[in-house]
Design a protein around this motif. Structure first.
Motif, PDB file in Angstrom:
ATOM      1  N   CYS A   1      74.815  29.005  96.498  1.00  0.00           N
ATOM      2  CA  CYS A   1      73.532  28.322  96.691  1.00  0.00           C
ATOM      3  C   CYS A   1      73.450  27.825  98.127  1.00  0.00           C
ATOM      4  CB  CYS A   1      73.415  27.133  95.744  1.00  0.00           C
ATOM      5  SG  CYS A   1      73.432  27.586  94.015  1.00  0.00           S
ATOM      6  N   ARG A   2      72.250  27.593  98.563  1.00  0.00           N
ATOM      7  CA  ARG A   2      72.038  27.057  99.908  1.00  0.00           C
ATOM      8  C   ARG A   2      70.921  26.021  99.824  1.00  0.00           C
ATOM      9  NH1 ARG A   2      73.004  29.035 105.283  1.00  0.00           N
ATOM     10  NH2 ARG A   2      74.043  30.755 104.257  1.00  0.00           N
ATOM     11  N   TRP A   3      71.216  24.805 100.304  1.00  0.00           N
ATOM     12  CA  TRP A   3      70.223  23.749 100.322  1.00  0.00           C
ATOM     13  C   TRP A   3      69.229  24.006 101.450  1.00  0.00           C
ATOM     14  CZ3 TRP A   3      69.672  20.440  96.507  1.00  0.00           C
ATOM     15  CH2 TRP A   3      70.775  20.150  95.686  1.00  0.00           C
ATOM     16  N   ASN A   4      67.952  23.777 101.157  1.00  0.00           N
ATOM     17  CA  ASN A   4      66.884  23.837 102.149  1.00  0.00           C
ATOM     18  C   ASN A   4      66.065  22.572 102.010  1.00  0.00           C
ATOM     19  OD1 ASN A   4      66.670  26.734 103.401  1.00  0.00           O
ATOM     20  ND2 ASN A   4      67.199  27.003 101.246  1.00  0.00           N
ATOM     21  N   VAL A   5      65.728  21.945 103.133  1.00  0.00           N
ATOM     22  CA  VAL A   5      64.875  20.762 103.135  1.00  0.00           C
ATOM     23  C   VAL A   5      63.606  21.126 103.891  1.00  0.00           C
ATOM     24  CG1 VAL A   5      64.619  18.383 103.951  1.00  0.00           C
ATOM     25  CG2 VAL A   5      66.792  19.148 102.987  1.00  0.00           C
ATOM     26  N   TYR A   6      62.475  20.865 103.260  1.00  0.00           N
ATOM     27  CA  TYR A   6      61.183  21.176 103.860  1.00  0.00           C
ATOM     28  C   TYR A   6      60.521  19.881 104.297  1.00  0.00           C
ATOM     29  CZ  TYR A   6      56.502  23.113 104.359  1.00  0.00           C
ATOM     30  OH  TYR A   6      55.288  23.499 104.856  1.00  0.00           O
ATOM     31  N   HIS A   7      60.169  19.805 105.581  1.00  0.00           N
ATOM     32  CA  HIS A   7      59.465  18.637 106.126  1.00  0.00           C
ATOM     33  C   HIS A   7      57.962  18.915 106.016  1.00  0.00           C
ATOM     34  CE1 HIS A   7      63.146  16.857 107.670  1.00  0.00           C
ATOM     35  NE2 HIS A   7      63.477  18.043 108.118  1.00  0.00           N
TER      36      HIS A   7
END
Length: 128
Positions: A12-18
């Motif tokens: 898995c890979r965490w992604n944060v969307y601003h």
């Protein structure tokens, strides 16, 4: 979907969307523990209002996983536990302010996660 991946390493890979700047920040790949996949995620709606992975100021989030780190000797080492990941603040939505900034662009260079508790299989942020 998880049941079909048994016997293989699920990555898995965490992604944060601003939202304000429409930027996405991508973090290191990890392997979540089986307990999280089998017990927590399928029942997420039961916990979603009472616990959070986010720090109170939203500058960090926590997760439990196996993460491959590169040691001082240059070899990869898999470490499991509760990790804390710093989140870069979003760039200013004002294009003029972005041009005035001479530092590295937020969202492009993600900091490495910090192993807070070795061997932990579940991690959430404490509200106090």
């Amino acid at each position: 979907m998880y049941a079909k991946t048994r016997g293989m390493a699920l990555r898995c890979r965490w992604n944060v969307y601003h939202v304000a700047t429409q930027e996405r920040e991508t973090y290191r790949t990890c392997t979540p523990p089986t307990q999280l996949l089998e017990e927590f995620y399928p029942n997420f709606e039961l916990y979603s209002r009472s616990i959070t992975p986010w720090s109170p100021d939203s500058s960090h989030f926590t997760f439990s996983a196996a993460v491959t780190t590169i040691g001082a000797d240059g070899y990869g080492e898999v470490r499991e536990g509760a990790w804390v990941q710093a989140v870069s603040p979003p760039r200013d939505a004002d294009p003029m302010a972005q041009r005035a900034s001479r530092g590295p662009a937020a969202g492009l260079e993600a900091a490495e996660p910090f192993l807070a508790v070795e061997g932990a299989s579940f991690a959430v942020w404490s509200p106090s």
